[in-house]
Design an enzyme around this catalytic site. Structure first.
Site, short mmCIF file in Angstrom:
data_model
loop_
_atom_site.label_atom_id
_atom_site.label_comp_id
_atom_site.label_asym_id
_atom_site.label_seq_id
_atom_site.Cartn_x
_atom_site.Cartn_y
_atom_site.Cartn_z
N GLY A 157 0.97 -1.30 -0.28
CA GLY A 157 0.40 0.13 -0.57
C GLY A 157 0.63 0.96 -0.10
O GLY A 157 1.95 1.35 0.77
N ARG B 209 -3.96 -16.59 -12.44
CA ARG B 209 -4.47 -17.77 -13.84
C ARG B 209 -3.86 -18.04 -14.23
O ARG B 209 -2.20 -17.88 -15.21
CB ARG B 209 -5.35 -16.71 -14.39
CG ARG B 209 -6.80 -18.09 -14.90
CD ARG B 209 -7.76 -17.24 -15.54
NE ARG B 209 -8.60 -16.69 -14.16
CZ ARG B 209 -9.51 -17.70 -13.52
NH1 ARG B 209 -9.91 -18.39 -14.15
NH2 ARG B 209 -10.25 -17.40 -13.07
N ASP C 101 5.63 -4.59 5.97
CA ASP C 101 5.87 -6.03 6.37
C ASP C 101 6.39 -7.19 5.38
O ASP C 101 6.91 -8.39 4.96
CB ASP C 101 4.86 -6.76 7.48
CG ASP C 101 4.13 -6.81 7.18
OD1 ASP C 101 3.01 -5.95 6.69
OD2 ASP C 101 2.81 -7.69 7.78
N THR D 78 4.64 2.17 6.54
CA THR D 78 3.50 1.32 6.63
C THR D 78 2.93 2.27 7.35
O THR D 78 3.12 2.58 8.76
CB THR D 78 3.59 0.06 7.32
OG1 THR D 78 1.58 -0.21 7.93
CG2 THR D 78 3.76 -0.20 8.62
N ASP E 55 0.27 2.41 9.69
CA ASP E 55 -0.19 1.22 10.58
C ASP E 55 1.22 1.08 11.51
O ASP E 55 0.36 0.54 13.12
CB ASP E 55 -0.70 -0.18 10.05
CG ASP E 55 -1.89 0.03 8.86
OD1 ASP E 55 -2.71 0.09 9.68
OD2 ASP E 55 -2.32 -1.43 8.50
N ASP F 82 3.11 -1.02 12.63
CA ASP F 82 3.19 -1.82 13.52
C ASP F 82 4.21 -2.96 13.16
O ASP F 82 4.16 -4.22 13.13
CB ASP F 82 1.78 -2.67 12.80
CG ASP F 82 1.88 -3.37 11.66
OD1 ASP F 82 3.16 -2.94 10.32
OD2 ASP F 82 0.81 -3.57 11.19
N ARG G 285 -5.69 -2.86 9.91
CA ARG G 285 -6.28 -4.67 10.27
C ARG G 285 -5.78 -5.28 11.49
O ARG G 285 -6.47 -5.84 11.90
CB ARG G 285 -5.45 -5.38 9.47
CG ARG G 285 -6.29 -4.68 7.60
CD ARG G 285 -5.33 -5.45 6.21
NE ARG G 285 -3.87 -5.26 6.07
CZ ARG G 285 -3.41 -5.20 5.57
NH1 ARG G 285 -3.67 -6.69 4.90
NH2 ARG G 285 -1.83 -5.14 5.88
#
Length: 367
Positions: A19, A95, A128, A150, A152, A154, A196
């Site tokens: 992200g 695929r 991560d 990140t 976050d 984290d 998350r």
């Protein structure tokens, strides 16, 4: 390391994965300028590792000469290299030509391309997931230095990741703006922020924004406890409430909310609002901030941290310190082993000082 044993570096590459986060362009600029100052060439790889395997990515060359492309980008959000959240090289199941799905591992092709292009080292900027990929490539022989990214915040090996403070700033402003409209209509407002697995954005923005309830993944909540907080405020003639919830929060004994059919976290605000309205009879509205937390210009703290990380990554390459990640520890940027850096997730401590502060101010965590 004695100078005669230091690796000879002529060309490095930079990529961004996972992200996006405010500050990515600042890292790219700092690493590029620091490398150019040492007389090195700098290539940018588009969309994670895609630019190595494809001549063109999204209509642009897969590789970018960064020597004249980084002027004036420190303040820009996003990343001039593009990124992808689907860049896992190990265990992908795309695929196949016959329409079936099956595992693939293009890492050998990527290693070959690094050799063909004469790339002596890679600055891998990511969270991560992206840094785990970089570590696997390091174990295959690629010279890698990681930069933690990140919103976050984290990653356990670093006290702070760039982008986090900007995300908190965006969320805090949004929460603050909701107070007047919530009070005017005597509503409960549920604000969903990113997070998350950890609740750092919810905790920091909720505290700064004056939330009445903060819900984080680390502290399972009870709707009854949340309702009790709202009723208590009603008795004290505070006829509105602000609830901040991380997208990965869950009720005690329950599971997080997912967007139906996608496997992505989401929907917790709507589910919670319906439960609160049923329990209290209060009109309850929701706001999901979503990717607005990732976008826009980074705040000065994130710009400066990103610049420090980019310069430190080039210094690590110069010193031959590969297989590491640059990290903020205390007031200094240091190098830590990459393999260890991506295994330790930094979670909100339910007994930590910030949570205790919020509780002392009357904030409920729904427990």
């Amino acid at each position: 390391m004695p100078k005669e044993y230091l690796p000879k570096i002529r060309r490095i590459a930079i990529n961004t994965g996972g992200g996006d986060a405010p500050g990515l362009n600042a890292v790219i600029r700092a690493a590029t300028l620091a490398a150019l100052d040492r007389g090195w060439e700098v290539l940018g790889i588009r969309r994670g590792y895609m630019g190595l395997l494809q001549d063109e990515v999204d209509g642009e060359p897969g590789l970018m000469d960064l020597s004249d492309r980084v002027r004036g980008i420190t303040h820009l959000g996003g990343t001039i290299l593009g990124t992808t959240a689907r860049g896992n090289l190990f265990g992908l199941e795309p695929r196949q030509p016959d329409g079936t799905w099956g595992p693939t591992d293009p890492s050998d092709d990527i290693m070959q391309r690094f050799g063909e292009l004469g790339i002596d080292a890679l600055v891998a900027i990511g969270g991560d997931g992206s840094l785990k990929i970089a570590h696997r490539l390091f174990l295959k022989g690629l010279r890698v230095v990681g930069v933690p990214k990140t919103i976050d915040n984290d990653l356990g090996a670093t006290d702070m990741t760039f982008g986090f403070q900007t995300a908190v700033d965006v969320a805090t402003e949004a929460i603050g703006r909701l107070h007047s409209t919530a009070e005017a209509h005597q509503r409960v407002m549920v604000v969903q922020v990113m997070g998350r697995h950890t609740g750092w954005i919810a905790l920091e923005s909720g505290l700064a924004g004056g939330a009445d309830v903060i819900l984080v993944p680390e502290i399972p909540y009870s709707v009854d406890r949340i309702a009790a907080k709202i009723v208590e405020r009603e008795r004290n003639r505070r006829r509105f409430s602000i609830i901040v919830v991380a997208e990965g929060a869950r009720a005690a004994g329950g599971s997080p909310s997912y967007v139906e059919g996608t496997g992505r976290y989401g929907g917790i605000a709507d589910r919670l609002a319906a439960e609160i309205e049923a329990a209290t009879g209060k009109e309850t509205r929701t706001l999901t901030l979503g990717h607005i937390q990732r976008g826009g210009s980074p705040v000065p703290y994130d710009r400066n941290l990103a610049l420090r990380f980019g310069a430190a990554a080039v210094h690590a390459i110069e010193m031959g310190n590969f297989g590491c990640m640059v990290a903020l520890q205390g007031k200094a940027v240091r190098s830590v082993p990459l393999g260890e850096a991506v295994t330790d997730i930094k979670r909100v401590d339910p007994m930590g000082e910030v949570v205790r502060t919020a509780r002392r101010l009357g904030v409920s965590f729904g427990d």
